[in-house]
Design a protein around this motif. Structure first.
Motif, short mmCIF file in Angstrom:
data_model
loop_
_atom_site.label_atom_id
_atom_site.label_comp_id
_atom_site.label_asym_id
_atom_site.label_seq_id
_atom_site.Cartn_x
_atom_site.Cartn_y
_atom_site.Cartn_z
N SER A 1 133.38 45.00 31.40
CA SER A 1 134.39 46.02 31.14
C SER A 1 134.71 46.11 29.66
O SER A 1 134.94 47.20 29.11
CB SER A 1 135.68 45.72 31.93
OG SER A 1 135.44 45.80 33.32
N TYR A 2 134.74 44.96 28.99
CA TYR A 2 134.98 44.94 27.55
C TYR A 2 133.83 45.65 26.81
O TYR A 2 134.06 46.41 25.86
CB TYR A 2 135.11 43.52 27.04
CG TYR A 2 136.29 42.77 27.60
CD1 TYR A 2 137.59 43.19 27.32
CD2 TYR A 2 136.11 41.66 28.41
CE1 TYR A 2 138.67 42.50 27.83
CE2 TYR A 2 137.19 40.97 28.93
CZ TYR A 2 138.47 41.40 28.64
OH TYR A 2 139.55 40.72 29.15
N ILE A 3 132.60 45.35 27.24
CA ILE A 3 131.44 45.98 26.61
C ILE A 3 131.47 47.49 26.83
O ILE A 3 131.18 48.28 25.93
CB ILE A 3 130.13 45.39 27.17
CG1 ILE A 3 130.07 43.87 26.92
CG2 ILE A 3 128.92 46.09 26.55
CD1 ILE A 3 130.12 43.49 25.45
N SER A 4 131.85 47.91 28.04
CA SER A 4 131.93 49.34 28.34
C SER A 4 133.01 50.01 27.50
O SER A 4 132.82 51.13 27.02
CB SER A 4 132.24 49.54 29.83
OG SER A 4 131.22 48.99 30.63
N TYR A 5 134.13 49.31 27.33
CA TYR A 5 135.23 49.86 26.53
C TYR A 5 134.81 50.06 25.08
O TYR A 5 135.02 51.12 24.49
CB TYR A 5 136.42 48.90 26.63
CG TYR A 5 137.69 49.41 25.99
CD1 TYR A 5 138.58 50.20 26.70
CD2 TYR A 5 138.01 49.08 24.67
CE1 TYR A 5 139.76 50.65 26.13
CE2 TYR A 5 139.18 49.53 24.09
CZ TYR A 5 140.05 50.31 24.82
OH TYR A 5 141.21 50.76 24.25
N ALA A 6 134.18 49.02 24.50
CA ALA A 6 133.73 49.10 23.11
C ALA A 6 132.59 50.10 22.94
O ALA A 6 132.55 50.87 21.97
CB ALA A 6 133.30 47.72 22.61
N GLY A 7 131.66 50.08 23.90
CA GLY A 7 130.54 51.02 23.83
C GLY A 7 131.01 52.47 23.94
O GLY A 7 130.48 53.36 23.27
N GLY A 8 132.00 52.70 24.80
CA GLY A 8 132.55 54.05 24.93
C GLY A 8 133.21 54.51 23.65
O GLY A 8 133.14 55.69 23.29
N PHE A 9 133.87 53.59 22.96
CA PHE A 9 134.50 53.94 21.68
C PHE A 9 133.45 54.37 20.67
O PHE A 9 133.60 55.38 19.97
CB PHE A 9 135.29 52.74 21.14
CG PHE A 9 136.02 53.02 19.86
CD1 PHE A 9 137.32 53.49 19.88
CD2 PHE A 9 135.41 52.84 18.63
CE1 PHE A 9 138.00 53.77 18.70
CE2 PHE A 9 136.07 53.10 17.45
CZ PHE A 9 137.38 53.57 17.49
N ALA A 10 132.36 53.59 20.57
CA ALA A 10 131.30 53.92 19.62
C ALA A 10 130.64 55.26 19.97
O ALA A 10 130.44 56.11 19.10
CB ALA A 10 130.25 52.81 19.60
N ALA A 11 130.33 55.43 21.26
CA ALA A 11 129.69 56.68 21.68
C ALA A 11 130.63 57.87 21.50
O ALA A 11 130.21 58.97 21.12
CB ALA A 11 129.25 56.57 23.13
N GLY A 12 131.92 57.65 21.77
CA GLY A 12 132.89 58.73 21.62
C GLY A 12 133.03 59.18 20.17
O GLY A 12 133.21 60.38 19.90
N THR A 13 132.95 58.23 19.24
CA THR A 13 133.00 58.59 17.82
C THR A 13 131.82 59.49 17.46
O THR A 13 131.98 60.51 16.77
CB THR A 13 132.97 57.32 16.95
OG1 THR A 13 134.09 56.49 17.29
CG2 THR A 13 133.02 57.68 15.47
N TYR A 14 130.64 59.12 17.95
CA TYR A 14 129.43 59.92 17.66
C TYR A 14 129.54 61.31 18.29
O TYR A 14 129.26 62.32 17.64
CB TYR A 14 128.20 59.19 18.21
CG TYR A 14 126.90 59.91 17.94
CD1 TYR A 14 126.22 59.71 16.74
CD2 TYR A 14 126.36 60.79 18.87
CE1 TYR A 14 125.02 60.36 16.49
CE2 TYR A 14 125.17 61.46 18.62
CZ TYR A 14 124.51 61.23 17.43
OH TYR A 14 123.33 61.90 17.18
#
Length: 200
Positions: free
Chosen positions: A74-87
């Motif tokens: 869940s932590y990885i998904s949260y951080a990955g979503g932040f990075a992808a959302g920025t892009y």
């Protein structure tokens, strides 16, 4: 606070929750990127509306992370979503054609055709004579709608391939004749949020 009112994805399959967290983060970060863009352009009404949905989605996403503390994914998904959302947010911002921008173009003084070409397209241009490292140059300034930017840049590349240019967003601009500026008066593009603009 009664947690029964909060969305609860605990009944969903374990592998689905991280995906939902990931996409929720993409959505809220993308909205946040757009909110920053409209704030920089002085669109307080749009910024407030985007901020509401940004925080609402963020609360849902962080709530699910807190309910799934035992799952590191869940932590990885949260951080990955932040990075992808920025892009994704930056990609959307680049494709938006709303608002105004200023274009600065530096061309050799011997090339006087570009300003005429732009004026023939209905673009207002201000010319300034200057001096560059390789001799006299001309600096062209123009404030245009963002939807006109691609046309202006295509004209510059076609007429003066060696020209140097820069583009910046403009928060506010005013012409002597504002009849062609629908955002500068009631009844234009910003009519739904004119109340916010009057409070400046």
């Amino acid at each position: 606070m009664d947690s029964s009112y909060l969305p609860n994805w605990a009944s969903l399959p374990a592998e689905v929750v991280p995906l939902l967290i990931f996409f929720a983060r993409i959505l809220d970060v993308s909205i946040g990127t757009l909110r920053i863009m409209v704030v920089s352009r002085g669109m307080r009404g749009y910024a407030s509306l985007l901020g509401f949905f940004e925080v609402l989605i963020w609360l849902i996403a962080i709530g699910q992370v807190l309910q799934n503390l035992n799952g590191w994914i869940s932590y990885i998904s949260y951080a990955g979503g932040f990075a992808a959302g920025t892009y994704v947010g930056m990609s959307i911002e680049r494709r938006l054609t709303y608002g105004m921008c200023i274009v600065r173009i530096v061309v050799p003084l011997s090339n006087m055709q570009l300003s005429h070409k732009l004026r023939n397209l209905g673009i207002r241009v201000t010319e300034i004579d200057a001096s560059g490292a390789q001799g006299p140059v001309q600096v062209l300034f123009s404030i245009i709608k963002r939807k006109q930017l691609s046309t202006v840049l295509e004209t510059v590349k076609k007429e003066v391939p060696e020209a140097f240019y820069s583009v910046e967003d403009v928060r506010m601009a005013r012409e002597f004749d504002t009849k062609h500026q629908p955002w500068s008066k009631p009844g234009g593009l910003m009519q739904p949020f004119y109340f916010f603009r009057k409070s400046k």
